[in-house]
Design a protein around this motif. Structure first.
Motif, PDB file in Angstrom:
ATOM      1  N   PHE A   4      66.087  47.777  29.933  1.00  0.00           N
ATOM      2  CA  PHE A   4      66.047  48.026  28.622  1.00  0.00           C
ATOM      3  C   PHE A   4      67.389  48.432  28.090  1.00  0.00           C
ATOM      4  O   PHE A   4      68.130  49.134  28.760  1.00  0.00           O
ATOM      5  N   TYR A  18      69.237  56.611  23.636  1.00  0.00           N
ATOM      6  CA  TYR A  18      68.315  55.922  24.311  1.00  0.00           C
ATOM      7  C   TYR A  18      67.477  56.427  25.294  1.00  0.00           C
ATOM      8  O   TYR A  18      66.432  55.811  25.724  1.00  0.00           O
ATOM      9  N   TRP A  23      62.847  57.412  20.807  1.00  0.00           N
ATOM     10  CA  TRP A  23      63.347  56.092  21.093  1.00  0.00           C
ATOM     11  C   TRP A  23      62.384  55.537  22.263  1.00  0.00           C
ATOM     12  O   TRP A  23      61.829  54.117  21.892  1.00  0.00           O
ATOM     13  N   ARG A  27      59.944  52.147  21.388  1.00  0.00           N
ATOM     14  CA  ARG A  27      60.323  51.196  22.247  1.00  0.00           C
ATOM     15  C   ARG A  27      59.076  50.560  22.822  1.00  0.00           C
ATOM     16  O   ARG A  27      58.848  49.357  22.888  1.00  0.00           O
ATOM     17  N   VAL A  53      64.331  45.762  23.756  1.00  0.00           N
ATOM     18  CA  VAL A  53      63.955  46.054  22.532  1.00  0.00           C
ATOM     19  C   VAL A  53      65.305  45.944  21.682  1.00  0.00           C
ATOM     20  O   VAL A  53      66.237  47.073  21.794  1.00  0.00           O
TER      21      VAL A  53
END
Length: 107
Positions: A4, A18, A23, A27, A53
């Protein structure tokens, strides 16, 4: 194991984003909504697992704290690694990609 964006390649200003619960939740929800398949490949009639993503509006220092950009499902797209690379290479102005076997692919 799926890769990811953010886990290994986030630019310094985005690294903490992230890792946020917000998130991770968005995601994971988006991946499920997209059926865990690369959306660009599906448009071409190909079935490939989505791995990243991607933010359609690229994240930068001016928008990293704007949830209307970072967490908006309409700004996301599930992509395989190859499609994600192509999107970013096109944005940088590259018109070709050198493949692992040494051949050149026009983008």
């Amino acid at each position: 194991m799926l890769f990811f964006a953010g886990e290994n390649m986030a630019r310094e200003f985005a690294g903490n984003f992230y890792k946020t619960a917000a998130w991770v939740s968005v995601r994971n929800t988006y991946m499920k909504r997209a059926g865990y398949l690369c959306e660009r490949c599906l448009e071409k009639g190909l079935i490939r697992p989505g791995e990243i993503v991607h933010h359609k509006i690229f994240l930068d220092e001016s928008n990293i704290n704007n949830p209307e950009v970072t967490l908006d499902m309409n700004n996301l797209q599930l992509l395989c690694r190859e499609c994600h690379t192509e999107v970013h290479e096109k944005a940088k102005g590259k018109r070709y990609k050198v493949l692992e076997d040494g051949s050149v692919r026009v983008l």
